[in-house]
Scaffold this motif. Structure first.
Motif, PDB file in Angstrom:
ATOM      1  N   TYR A 158       0.876  -1.146   0.081  1.00  0.00           N
ATOM      2  CA  TYR A 158      -0.118  -0.060   0.069  1.00  0.00           C
ATOM      3  C   TYR A 158       0.921   1.341  -0.173  1.00  0.00           C
ATOM      4  CZ  TYR A 158      -5.118  -0.212   0.575  1.00  0.00           C
ATOM      5  OH  TYR A 158      -6.540  -0.434   0.426  1.00  0.00           O
ATOM      6  N   GLU A 177      -2.545 -11.206  10.037  1.00  0.00           N
ATOM      7  CA  GLU A 177      -2.679 -10.057   9.277  1.00  0.00           C
ATOM      8  C   GLU A 177      -3.405  -9.102   9.976  1.00  0.00           C
ATOM      9  OE1 GLU A 177      -1.983  -8.365   6.902  1.00  0.00           O
ATOM     10  OE2 GLU A 177      -1.160  -9.456   4.878  1.00  0.00           O
ATOM     11  N   ASP A 178      -3.230  -7.609   9.478  1.00  0.00           N
ATOM     12  CA  ASP A 178      -4.188  -6.526  10.039  1.00  0.00           C
ATOM     13  C   ASP A 178      -5.503  -6.470   9.334  1.00  0.00           C
ATOM     14  OD1 ASP A 178      -2.727  -5.740   7.848  1.00  0.00           O
ATOM     15  OD2 ASP A 178      -2.406  -3.776   8.375  1.00  0.00           O
ATOM     16  N   THR A 220      -1.750  -9.742  -0.801  1.00  0.00           N
ATOM     17  CA  THR A 220      -0.608  -9.733   0.163  1.00  0.00           C
ATOM     18  C   THR A 220      -0.513 -11.227   0.762  1.00  0.00           C
ATOM     19  OG1 THR A 220      -0.927  -7.398   0.576  1.00  0.00           O
ATOM     20  CG2 THR A 220       0.539  -8.695   2.158  1.00  0.00           C
ATOM     21  N   LYS A 253     -12.590  -7.026   4.390  1.00  0.00           N
ATOM     22  CA  LYS A 253     -13.256  -6.498   3.544  1.00  0.00           C
ATOM     23  C   LYS A 253     -13.974  -7.520   2.581  1.00  0.00           C
ATOM     24  CE  LYS A 253     -10.892  -2.044   3.819  1.00  0.00           C
ATOM     25  NZ  LYS A 253     -10.079  -0.778   3.123  1.00  0.00           N
TER      26      LYS A 253
HETATM   27  P1  IMP Z   1      -4.645  -6.784   0.013  1.00  0.00           P
HETATM   28  O1  IMP Z   1      -3.176  -7.242  -0.325  1.00  0.00           O
HETATM   29  O2  IMP Z   1      -5.392  -5.874  -1.005  1.00  0.00           O
HETATM   30  O3  IMP Z   1      -5.362  -7.781   0.899  1.00  0.00           O
HETATM   31  O4  IMP Z   1      -4.415  -5.664   1.379  1.00  0.00           O
HETATM   32  C1  IMP Z   1      -3.605  -6.064   2.239  1.00  0.00           C
HETATM   33  C2  IMP Z   1      -2.915  -5.181   2.776  1.00  0.00           C
HETATM   34  O5  IMP Z   1      -2.979  -3.744   2.211  1.00  0.00           O
HETATM   35  C3  IMP Z   1      -2.834  -4.924   4.333  1.00  0.00           C
HETATM   36  O6  IMP Z   1      -1.882  -5.748   4.770  1.00  0.00           O
HETATM   37  C4  IMP Z   1      -2.596  -3.279   4.638  1.00  0.00           C
HETATM   38  O7  IMP Z   1      -1.340  -3.264   4.772  1.00  0.00           O
HETATM   39  C5  IMP Z   1      -3.115  -2.816   3.377  1.00  0.00           C
HETATM   40  N1  IMP Z   1      -4.414  -2.311   3.501  1.00  0.00           N
HETATM   41  C6  IMP Z   1      -5.556  -2.582   3.013  1.00  0.00           C
HETATM   42  N2  IMP Z   1      -6.821  -1.831   3.282  1.00  0.00           N
HETATM   43  C7  IMP Z   1      -6.359  -1.056   3.830  1.00  0.00           C
HETATM   44  C8  IMP Z   1      -6.903   0.040   4.694  1.00  0.00           C
HETATM   45  O8  IMP Z   1      -8.128   0.232   4.881  1.00  0.00           O
HETATM   46  N3  IMP Z   1      -6.196   0.716   5.678  1.00  0.00           N
HETATM   47  C9  IMP Z   1      -4.733   0.666   5.773  1.00  0.00           C
HETATM   48  N4  IMP Z   1      -4.218  -0.436   5.150  1.00  0.00           N
HETATM   49  C10 IMP Z   1      -4.853  -1.125   4.457  1.00  0.00           C
END
Ligand code: IMP
Ligand code: MG
Length: 181
Positions: free
Chosen positions: A77, A105-106, A113, A137
């Motif tokens: 991000y 994971e947060d 990710t 989400k």
């Molecule tokens: P993904 O790879 O799209 O699942 O997104 C995961 C990563 O993106 C997370 O581990 C966060 O570090 C970041 N991320 C996704 N959504 C948010 C958000 O709403 N706020 C802050 N960081 C986010």
């Protein structure tokens, strides 16, 4: 009229959606589930930095079973949007051959990710891999086959900050979770 708590980070307004006691109690519930599922299995938690540091710390303190924790660092991000690419900033230094792995994971948004992490650790022959995420989400999920097993809270599609999650590096120290207003 009940006004929601707000914070301003880098000129951007966010409003509280989850406070610390809600988060803490939900992590207690998750820890009970994990303790039941992993009793005597000595799992390895892999905490994905930076965002999951508070979540991991709180959750593991509540898990009263034999377990290990280790860390990897990934970044996808920049500010409020995903770059679509995941960069590994540091990798796994723990032998997970034959071990039960729980990825911490947060937030799982698209799942990109987490999918990258699984691709990296699957060849290391763990006995099982499941994901525990503080936030999820569901409407944004692209990688639908991910083994997401323990979810703190399902949230809407809005950008969130706090309790480890950042907006452009800021806000990780907030004990509540706030959503873009
Ligand atoms: P993904 O790879 O799209 O699942 O997104 C995961 C990563 O993106 C997370 O581990 C966060 O570090 C970041 N991320 C996704 N959504 C948010 C958000 O709403 N706020 C802050 N960081 C986010
Ligand atoms: Mg993360």
């Amino acid at each position: 009229m009940h006004l929601k708590k707000t914070v301003v980070i880098k000129d951007t307004l966010f409003e509280e959606i989850l406070n610390y006691s809600q988060i803490d109690y939900r992590l207690y519930e998750l820890s009970l589930q994990i303790c039941e599922d992993y009793k005597d299995l000595n799992p390895v938690f892999i905490s994905v930095l930076n965002g999951s540091f508070l979540f991991s710390s709180n959750l593991i303190q509540k898990c009263k079973i034999d377990c290990e924790i280790t860390f990897v660092k990934m970044k996808s991000y920049v500010k409020m949007s995903s770059t679509g690419k995941v960069v590994e900033l540091f990798g796994l230094d723990t032998d997970i051959n034959g071990r039960h792995v729980i990825i911490l994971e947060d937030i799982v948004e698209s799942g990109l990710t987490t999918n990258e992490i699984i691709k990296k650790i699957e060849p290391l022959n763990p006995k099982s891999i499941f994901i525990s995420t503080l936030l999820f989400k569901p409407n944004k999920l692209v990688y639908t086959n991910l083994p997401v097993k323990y979810v703190g809270f399902n949230i809407l599609d809005e950008f969130v900050v706090g309790y480890g999650l950042d907006y452009d590096g800021m806000g990780r120290n907030l004990l509540s979770i706030y959503q873009l207003k």
